[in-house]
Scaffold this motif. Structure first.
Motif: not given
Length: 101
Positions: A2-15, A22-37
């Motif tokens: 079951n694959l679905s698309e939702e929107v995070s609390k910061t209004n960004i698409k998440i899976l 697969l992404h943070s429900k709150y701020d996927p960009i901030k999470e991605a930066k933290r993981i990358a760093e």
């Protein structure tokens, strides 16, 4: 599966796959930066298991200083369930079940 698309609390698409985000429900960009760093190591091959919407890929590419290679492995891309963005980064590789693209 079951694959679905939702929107995070910061209004960004998440899976969401089978009730797993697969992404943070709150701020996927901030999470991605933290993981990358946390994961970035100069002069190393970086391997990412799972593409999602590519937020971590974008943040890693932003951090790369020495044209490091990035290999992405994701069965959802192989099955055509996810589309890879067109990146201009020259050392970005995607693995599917038959070869490396």
């Amino acid at each position: 599966m079951n694959l679905s698309e939702e929107v995070s609390k910061t209004n960004i698409k998440i899976l969401k796959i089978n009730n797993l985000y697969l992404h943070s429900k709150y701020d996927p960009i901030k999470e991605a930066k933290r993981i990358a760093e946390k994961s970035y190591k100069p002069h190393h091959l970086h391997i990412l298991f799972g593409y999602g919407y590519g937020y971590i890929v974008e943040e890693l590419i932003n951090l790369f200083q020495f044209n490091e290679p990035l290999l992405i492995i994701d069965p959802l891309v192989d099955k055509g369930l996810l589309q890879i963005k067109n990146y201009s980064y020259s050392r970005l590789y995607f693995y599917n079940s038959t070869n490396i693209l």
